[in-house]
Design an enzyme around this catalytic site. Structure first.
Site, PDB file in Angstrom:
ATOM      1  N   HIS A  76      46.204 -29.459 -55.886  1.00  0.00           N
ATOM      2  CA  HIS A  76      45.995 -28.473 -56.798  1.00  0.00           C
ATOM      3  C   HIS A  76      44.886 -28.486 -57.691  1.00  0.00           C
ATOM      4  CE1 HIS A  76      49.764 -26.452 -55.580  1.00  0.00           C
ATOM      5  NE2 HIS A  76      50.392 -27.553 -55.386  1.00  0.00           N
TER       6      HIS A  76
ATOM      7  N   ASN B  66      55.221 -22.204 -56.198  1.00  0.00           N
ATOM      8  CA  ASN B  66      54.000 -21.731 -55.231  1.00  0.00           C
ATOM      9  C   ASN B  66      54.055 -20.137 -55.043  1.00  0.00           C
ATOM     10  OD1 ASN B  66      52.645 -23.984 -55.083  1.00  0.00           O
ATOM     11  ND2 ASN B  66      54.004 -24.964 -53.336  1.00  0.00           N
TER      12      ASN B  66
ATOM     13  N   TYR C 268      55.044 -35.722 -61.621  1.00  0.00           N
ATOM     14  CA  TYR C 268      54.345 -34.800 -62.327  1.00  0.00           C
ATOM     15  C   TYR C 268      53.968 -35.347 -63.804  1.00  0.00           C
ATOM     16  CZ  TYR C 268      54.674 -31.170 -59.142  1.00  0.00           C
ATOM     17  OH  TYR C 268      54.707 -30.456 -57.979  1.00  0.00           O
TER      18      TYR C 268
END
Ligand code: HDD
Length: 772
Positions: free
Chosen positions: A128, A201, A415
């Site tokens: 991303h 998404n 993350y």
């Protein structure tokens, strides 16, 4: 406090907040429910202005502005300084021993400037990397007390500020926007109970079932390691090698080969939380939930040839589209919907709700609309905000909790971890765009680039020296849902994770004919680029489990014989073996909601771009009227010609050409308006650029409007060139010439053209597969 609330250091910024932002959001304070009927468009002249909106809110009214205002810089009228604030006398020349002599070490101004420059890049996101973001708010339709205590759903009309980043997955930071790829849809809610990140998404399922496989998946899809190719593309051997050995990816492959992977705009795609999450209410009761974002502008896509051409014509196509829509006050909007279900319900289904390769069909659990999200303001600075924003699936708030989805479990770790490398340390939460509007009090200390200055001698808990502060919130804080856990520690998958094809078949069967054609075309494109025949064969063998027509058509397109279905091909390796016997038949075998056509939008143009081709001697009155009609319907009309400058109209005045055929080719426009043109008086039909332009418009199934009964230009591209030949093409419009000079423009045809444009594309014209 004065700095934060009263005077932003960038006084110009206030004008950009937009009127819609002026109506709060105040943390935790509900605003009146909107008068307008829920679901009605927020687009109106009220919001029109030179920049964004016409209201100038008090600085700091949006609570996220506090932290951002504190660090905003506006250099208007200021002297240039070093980073230490020392005024710089000469920013052109380094300090030298004599004008032709060596540059001196002591030139601290030069050294500071170059040193800073040398370090101004940070690592891009490992996936991303390419993205664009905007500020806005989420507004709740009503209180969801029965389901959750989560702050954004507290009351009708309550607005929570958000920052949203859209992205592609595989490409590097500078790659083109229109690559065939999944799109990221990450929303950061700044609530008074802390930040909640819904990192989703534009597709509701994923390639793999377990986070253990994520590095493998990404290594397979990224450019191949020996030669660094191809950029932003899955059309290469390593990707298809991997997925064809992982039958669990079949369902997601159907989505990625569909038009969903080439959206027309970030504003025109759905978003999904993908995993099953939990909502927890004040009584501690939990429900399972899936999150859905649905765009007000409808779900619309590009066609592949157009996406390829756009990558050259404007690699920033989606970024520009989002930016310009917000600058124009056409605020993008989505409705948030929930699918809520119980554990008992889910136990009956043929699939496992912990398996992220499965959807819960809307026929089983309908979507309940709970609020809307509106994006109202572009960032001030791409790096400071869009690049430095850190989304983490671990960021949840009271009222929301995880499920045991094993893919989600890996994400909860990944993350937070990745930001430490990417943003250079554990204090990335202090970067203004990441800072919560809720106050932060804890005993975490130090680390690189620490901003906060914690006071006092106590950095531990329990303590008596600081009166026990900061103290635990107890039941009013985040309390993990006490889910029952049992079993042995083991590596493996639950039984219902073993079936991989039923929902891929459901997806295929739910597509319109044109969408199915596009899926076949996408597989063909990707597999034609794959160099290893055995990989092509394995994909075909996998698709035989999805649909025989799909597999047969594709085999035909690839010039191959149909191989045996997958497990035979994989032999005893086992990865592809279908589950023996006891698979429960799927509950739903067709779901209209899976087709893009099911969400056409509210009929608005939503900033669609219309090219008005002009040339010397054009009927000025007519083209101006169409220009006006497009504008007032919410479209973006532009006069386009061969060269910049004015063209004279038949009436003797001029129209200024805004952009040229060379700089803005056909792929960039959603529709085109052509001048009347007969064979005897050619204007554009002899221009290669104009012919290529109109051919793309035509073959990409876009609406075309001719300002009369004849178009030699259309005839030149093999399209119906006159009103008499246009029968049966629903997106080709010829205007009636006025019977007398006093008669006005044929506005009924203009309206029909604009309605067609709002409906996006008409695929009747497509020639792949070839027309009979
Ligand atoms: Fe991920 C970024 C969405 C699976 C690990 N992911 C990232 C972003 C989005 C998603 C939208 C960009 C956020 C932004 O704009 O900054 N990812 C998903 C979805 C997934 C998913 C919807 C499946 C349901 N991701 C996934 C797995 C892992 C990761 C299984 C690892 C185990 N994803 C990451 C990451 C990234 C990331 C490495 C890269 C940059 C970042 O996090 O901030 O941690």
């Amino acid at each position: 406090d004065t700095l934060a609330r009263g005077t932003p250091s960038n006084p110009l910024k206030a004008a950009e907040h937009g009127r819609d932002n002026a109506v709060h959001p105040q943390a935790g304070v509900p605003v009146d429910a909107p008068d307008e009927e829920v679901g009605a468009s927020t687009l109106s002249e009220d919001f029109a202005s030179d920049k964004v909106g016409d209201g100038i809110p008090e600085a700091g009214e949006n609570p996220t502005n506090d932290s951002l205002d504190r660090v905003r810089v506006d250099s208007t009228g200021r002297v240039l300084t070093t980073n230490q604030g020392v005024p710089v006398g000469d920013n052109q020349n380094s300090l030298k021993a004599g004008l032709r002599g060596p540059t001196l070490m002591e030139d601290f101004i030069l050294r500071e400037k170059i040193t800073h420059f040398d370090h101004e890049r940070i690592p891009e996101r490992v996936v991303h990397a390419r993205g664009s973001a905007a500020h806005g708010y989420f507004e709740s339709y009503g209180a969801l007390d029965d389901l959750t205590i989560a702050a954004p759903f507290e009351a009708a009309g309550k607005r929570t500020p958000v920052f949203v980043r859209f992205s592609t997955v595989a490409g590097e930071r500078g790659s083109a926007d229109t690559a065939r790829d999944v799109r990221g849809f990450a929303v950061k809610f700044y609530t008074e109970q802390g930040n909640w990140d819904l990192v989703g998404n534009n597709m509701p399922v994923f390639f793999i079932q377990d986070a253990m496989k994520f590095p493998d998946l990404i290594h397979a899809v990224k450019p191949e390691p020996h030669n660094g190719m191809p950029q932003a593309a899955s059309a290469h051997d390593t990707f298809w090698d991997f997925v064809s050995l992982m039958p669990e990816s079949t369902h997601m492959l159907m989505w990625v080969m569909s038009d969903r992977a080439i959206p027309r705009s970030y504003r025109m795609m759905q978003g999904f939380g993908v995993h099953t999450f939990r909502l927890v209410n004040a009584q501690g009761e939990a429900h399972f939930v899936k999150f859905h974002w649905t765009p007000r502008a409808g779900t619309h896509s590009l066609v592949w040839d157009e996406a390829v051409k756009l990558a050259g014509a404007d690699p920033d196509f989606h970024r520009r589209d989002l930016w310009e829509a917000i600058e124009a006050g056409q605020y993008p909007e989505w409705e948030l919907g929930l699918q809520v279900f119980t554990e008992e319900q889910s136990e009956q289904w043929s699939f496992d709700i912990l398996d992220p390769t499965k959807i819960v069909p809307e026929e089983l659990v309908p979507i309940r609309p709970v609020g809307r999200m509106v994006l109202t303001r572009n960032p001030d600075n791409f790096f400071a905000e869009t690049e430095q924003v850190a989304f983490c699936t671990a960021h949840i708030i009271p009222g929301i909790d995880f499920s045991n989805d094993p893919l989600l479990a890996g994400r909860i770790h990944s993350y937070l971890d990745t930001q430490i490398t990417r943003l250079g340390g554990a204090n990335f939460h202090e970067i203004p765009i990441n800072a919560p509007i809720a106050q932060v009090h804890n005993n975490q200390r130090d680390g690189l680039h620490r901003q906060a200055i914690p006071r006092g001698r106590v950095a531990y808990e329990p303590n008596s020296l600081a009166g026990g502060c900061p103290f635990q919130a107890g039941k009013s804080g985040f309390v993990s849902y006490p889910k029952a856990i049992q079993g042995e520690a083991l590596r493996g998958k639950p039984e219902r994770f073993a079936e991989h094809y039923a929902q891929a078949t459901l997806f295929w069967q739910s597509q319109s004919e044109a969408e199915q054609d596009h899926i076949v075309g996408a597989f063909r494109f990707e597999l034609t680029r794959v160099q290893t025949p055995a990989i092509r064969q394995r994909v075909l063998a996998m698709l035989r489990h999805v649909d025989e027509t799909l597999a047969t058509r594709l085999a035909d397109d690839l010039g191959m014989d149909l191989p045996a279905p997958l497990p035979d091909l994989l032999g005893d390796s086992g990865v592809g073996a279908p589950v023996a016997g006891a698979v429960q038949p799927p509950e739903v075998t067709r779901s209209d909601s899976l087709s893009l056509l099911d969400r056409p939008g509210d009929g608005g143009l939503w900033g669609r771009r219309v090219a008005l081709l002009v040339h010397e001697g054009i009927d000025g009155a007519r083209v101006r009227e169409v220009h006006e009609a497009v504008l007032s319907a919410g479209g973006v009309p532009r006069y386009i010609g061969h060269r910049l400058g004015d063209v004279s109209t038949a009436e003797g005045d001029v129209i200024p050409v805004e952009i040229t055929l060379e700089t803005a080719p056909g792929a960039l426009w959603d529709a085109v308006v052509l001048p009347e043109e007969t064979d005897d008086a050619p204007h554009l039909s002899r221009s290669a650029q104009a012919v290529a332009f109109v051919q793309d418009q035509y073959l990409h199934c876009k609406p075309l409007l001719v300002l009369g009964h004849d178009s030699a230009l259309l005839a030149a591209v093999g399209a119906p060139g006159s009103v008499d030949e246009a029968d049966g093409d629903p997106a080709l419009f010829f205007m009636d010439p006025p019977a007398t000079p006093e008669d006005g423009t044929d506005l009924a045809t203009v309206t029909a053209f604009l309605t067609s444009l709002a409906g996006h594309r008409r695929f009747e014209r497509e020639m792949d597969p070839p027309q009979r």
